[in-house]
Design a protein around this motif. Structure first.
Motif, PDB file in Angstrom:
ATOM      1  N   THR A  88     -22.144  51.497  35.604  1.00 56.53           N
ATOM      2  CA  THR A  88     -22.659  52.853  35.501  1.00 56.53           C
ATOM      3  C   THR A  88     -24.109  52.812  35.947  1.00 56.53           C
ATOM      4  N   ASP A  89     -24.390  53.487  37.048  1.00 57.75           N
ATOM      5  CA  ASP A  89     -25.722  53.458  37.639  1.00 57.75           C
ATOM      6  C   ASP A  89     -26.772  53.866  36.609  1.00 57.75           C
ATOM      7  N   GLY A  90     -27.769  52.993  36.448  1.00 59.01           N
ATOM      8  CA  GLY A  90     -28.854  53.264  35.515  1.00 59.01           C
ATOM      9  C   GLY A  90     -28.570  52.853  34.093  1.00 59.01           C
ATOM     10  N   SER A  91     -27.324  52.552  33.781  1.00 56.84           N
ATOM     11  CA  SER A  91     -26.962  52.147  32.419  1.00 56.84           C
ATOM     12  C   SER A  91     -26.811  50.636  32.296  1.00 56.84           C
ATOM     13  N   THR A 116     -38.549  42.449  32.596  1.00 55.89           N
ATOM     14  CA  THR A 116     -37.609  41.546  31.933  1.00 55.89           C
ATOM     15  C   THR A 116     -36.918  42.254  30.773  1.00 55.89           C
ATOM     16  N   GLU A 117     -37.676  43.059  30.035  1.00 64.13           N
ATOM     17  CA  GLU A 117     -37.116  43.787  28.888  1.00 64.13           C
ATOM     18  C   GLU A 117     -36.069  44.799  29.334  1.00 64.13           C
ATOM     19  N   GLN A 118     -36.359  45.531  30.411  1.00 62.54           N
ATOM     20  CA  GLN A 118     -35.398  46.528  30.904  1.00 62.54           C
ATOM     21  C   GLN A 118     -34.162  45.851  31.496  1.00 62.54           C
ATOM     22  N   LEU A 119     -34.339  44.718  32.183  1.00 64.94           N
ATOM     23  CA  LEU A 119     -33.176  43.962  32.675  1.00 64.94           C
ATOM     24  C   LEU A 119     -32.299  43.540  31.503  1.00 64.94           C
ATOM     25  N   ALA A 120     -32.938  43.111  30.413  1.00 65.06           N
ATOM     26  CA  ALA A 120     -32.185  42.713  29.218  1.00 65.06           C
ATOM     27  C   ALA A 120     -31.441  43.901  28.617  1.00 65.06           C
ATOM     28  N   THR A 121     -32.053  45.085  28.646  1.00 67.73           N
ATOM     29  CA  THR A 121     -31.393  46.293  28.134  1.00 67.73           C
ATOM     30  C   THR A 121     -30.179  46.642  28.991  1.00 67.73           C
ATOM     31  N   LEU A 122     -30.345  46.596  30.313  1.00 68.79           N
ATOM     32  CA  LEU A 122     -29.220  46.856  31.217  1.00 68.79           C
ATOM     33  C   LEU A 122     -28.118  45.822  30.998  1.00 68.79           C
ATOM     34  N   GLY A 123     -28.516  44.559  30.862  1.00 69.88           N
ATOM     35  CA  GLY A 123     -27.548  43.488  30.639  1.00 69.88           C
ATOM     36  C   GLY A 123     -26.798  43.655  29.334  1.00 69.88           C
ATOM     37  N   ALA A 124     -27.497  44.063  28.283  1.00 73.71           N
ATOM     38  CA  ALA A 124     -26.851  44.273  26.980  1.00 73.71           C
ATOM     39  C   ALA A 124     -25.837  45.411  27.049  1.00 73.71           C
ATOM     40  N   ALA A 125     -26.162  46.461  27.808  1.00 73.84           N
ATOM     41  CA  ALA A 125     -25.212  47.572  27.968  1.00 73.84           C
ATOM     42  C   ALA A 125     -23.955  47.089  28.682  1.00 73.84           C
TER      43      ALA A 125
END
Length: 168
Positions: A88-91, A116-125
């Motif tokens: 999901t683009d952006g998620s 790095t934090e936002q990559l981790a958020t995307l990865g967690a989703a």
């Protein structure tokens, strides 16, 4: 790093083109062709990347994306059947139009500029999607529920995957 090889059933062999592009002196030391990656090596490889890219123009349900998501890595993929059901683009990553090199480059640039934090958020989703929807036990649970709903479970005359005489 480019992982994977052409499988025998695949119609297109893009490896010669990739090798030609990688041989350009401007690419020296920037791209590594890994070829086939054994399952035992994959977890370490996934932990060593910021994102996984699948710029395909046709797919089923790509296991490589599910594996990336399970490893908590965001994905850059083309907006084709299979990929768009996972990303999901952006998620949990970025979707780009198939065969659009400029959009793919833009998504790669966006990923490289993402914290790095936002990559981790995307990865967690993505990991949450992989865990709840694509984990093998979840897939089997849905399959059993579908067979049960159809009244096919527990019937001695029904052999899943074959005909009623047991042949496959």
């Amino acid at each position: 790093r480019v992982a994977g090889t052409r499988i025998e059933s695949e119609r297109d062999d893009i490896r010669p083109e990739i090798e030609r592009l990688v041989s350009d002196p401007k690419m020296a030391g920037r791209v590594t062709l890994l070829g086939h990656v054994d399952q035992g090596v994959l977890p370490a490889l996934m932990q060593d990347v910021d994102a996984v890219v699948l710029p395909s123009y046709r797919e089923g349900v790509p296991r490589s994306i599910i594996e990336a998501m399970a490893a908590g890595r965001p994905v850059i993929a083309t907006d084709v059947r299979g990929c768009r059901e996972l990303v999901t683009d952006g998620s949990n990553g970025w979707l780009v139009p198939a065969r659009d090199v400029d959009e793919l480059a833009g998504a790669l640039r966006s990923a490289s500029e993402t914290s790095t934090e936002q990559l981790a958020t995307l990865g967690a989703a993505g990991r949450a999607v992989a865990w709840t929807t694509y984990r093998e036990s979840a897939v089997f649970d849905r399959l059993v529920a579908a067979y049960s709903e159809l009244g096919l479970l527990g019937r001695p005359d029904v052999i899943l995957g074959g005909d009623s005489h047991g042949s496959r």
